[in-house]
Design a protein around this motif. Structure first.
Motif, PDB file in Angstrom:
ATOM      1  N   MET A   1     -33.540 -24.802 112.265  1.00  4.38           N
ATOM      2  CA  MET A   1     -34.827 -25.032 112.939  1.00  4.38           C
ATOM      3  C   MET A   1     -35.588 -26.258 112.132  1.00  4.38           C
ATOM      4  SD  MET A   1     -34.878 -23.823 115.714  1.00  4.38           S
ATOM      5  CE  MET A   1     -35.230 -22.485 116.906  1.00  4.38           C
ATOM      6  N   TRP A   4     -35.040 -29.344 114.186  1.00  4.34           N
ATOM      7  CA  TRP A   4     -35.782 -29.382 115.226  1.00  4.34           C
ATOM      8  C   TRP A   4     -37.168 -29.795 115.240  1.00  4.34           C
ATOM      9  CZ3 TRP A   4     -39.767 -25.690 115.908  1.00  4.34           C
ATOM     10  CH2 TRP A   4     -40.551 -25.841 117.002  1.00  4.34           C
ATOM     11  N   ARG A   5     -37.950 -29.402 114.097  1.00  7.25           N
ATOM     12  CA  ARG A   5     -39.207 -29.511 113.604  1.00  7.25           C
ATOM     13  C   ARG A   5     -39.388 -31.164 113.362  1.00  7.25           C
ATOM     14  NH1 ARG A   5     -42.372 -24.788 111.023  1.00  7.25           N
ATOM     15  NH2 ARG A   5     -41.792 -23.145 112.412  1.00  7.25           N
ATOM     16  N   ARG A  61     -42.117 -27.868 108.343  1.00  2.00           N
ATOM     17  CA  ARG A  61     -40.706 -27.873 108.442  1.00  2.00           C
ATOM     18  C   ARG A  61     -39.845 -26.902 107.571  1.00  2.00           C
ATOM     19  NH1 ARG A  61     -40.936 -33.026 107.010  1.00  2.00           N
ATOM     20  NH2 ARG A  61     -39.114 -33.796 105.385  1.00  2.00           N
ATOM     21  N   THR A  69     -45.516 -22.106 112.312  1.00  2.00           N
ATOM     22  CA  THR A  69     -45.000 -21.755 113.629  1.00  2.00           C
ATOM     23  C   THR A  69     -46.030 -21.409 114.742  1.00  2.00           C
ATOM     24  OG1 THR A  69     -43.026 -21.392 112.428  1.00  2.00           O
ATOM     25  CG2 THR A  69     -42.980 -20.614 114.826  1.00  2.00           C
ATOM     26  N   SER A 110     -37.915 -19.855 117.534  1.00  2.00           N
ATOM     27  CA  SER A 110     -38.015 -20.278 115.834  1.00  2.00           C
ATOM     28  C   SER A 110     -38.846 -18.961 115.398  1.00  2.00           C
ATOM     29  CB  SER A 110     -38.472 -21.447 115.447  1.00  2.00           C
ATOM     30  OG  SER A 110     -38.685 -21.561 114.144  1.00  2.00           O
ATOM     31  N   ALA A 114     -36.263 -16.312 112.982  1.00  2.00           N
ATOM     32  CA  ALA A 114     -36.236 -16.656 111.533  1.00  2.00           C
ATOM     33  C   ALA A 114     -35.505 -15.598 110.597  1.00  2.00           C
ATOM     34  CB  ALA A 114     -37.885 -16.959 111.000  1.00  2.00           C
TER      35      ALA A 114
END
Length: 117
Positions: A1, A4-5, A61, A69, A110, A114
């Motif tokens: 992830m 993605w961030r 991130r 998040t 996310s 996690a």
């Protein structure tokens, strides 16, 4: 992830500029036409929220906590709701609402997927 961030954060920073220019043009159009639409002003707020979301996305991130998040979820959901509710004359706000909604959805995914936080 983390990927993605980073990608979403960079795209949000770039899209923020486009939204700002479009919103200024929409606000000018609303002022010239003297209509009661607030799409230009809402677009500027969406642009600022996208800027904040992009910065938070890039800055958090690598964090292992859930605070970044959760902040992303709040910022992007707020931007999406603001954009959808004010997309009467300025129809491009629906595109930016979809983008913010996608980012909020990915942040929710996310949050729940996690590993070992």
């Amino acid at each position: 992830m983390k990927t993605w961030r980073l990608v979403a954060g960079i795209l949000c920073l770039v899209f923020c500029i486009f939204v700002m220019f479009q919103s200024c043009a929409a606000g000018l159009y609303n002022a010239v036409e003297e209509n009661d639409d607030a799409g230009g002003s809402a677009g500027i707020m969406v642009s600022l929220l996208m800027l904040a979301g992009g910065i938070v996305s890039i800055a958090t991130r690598n964090n292992k906590g859930k605070g970044g998040t959760i902040a992303l979820i709040i910022v992007f959901l707020l931007a999406a709701l603001l954009a959808v509710s004010n997309a009467k004359v300025y129809k491009d706000l629906t595109v930016w609402a979809a983008w913010c909604g996608i980012n909020a959805l990915l942040a929710i995914i996310s949050l729940f997927t996690a590993k070992n936080r």
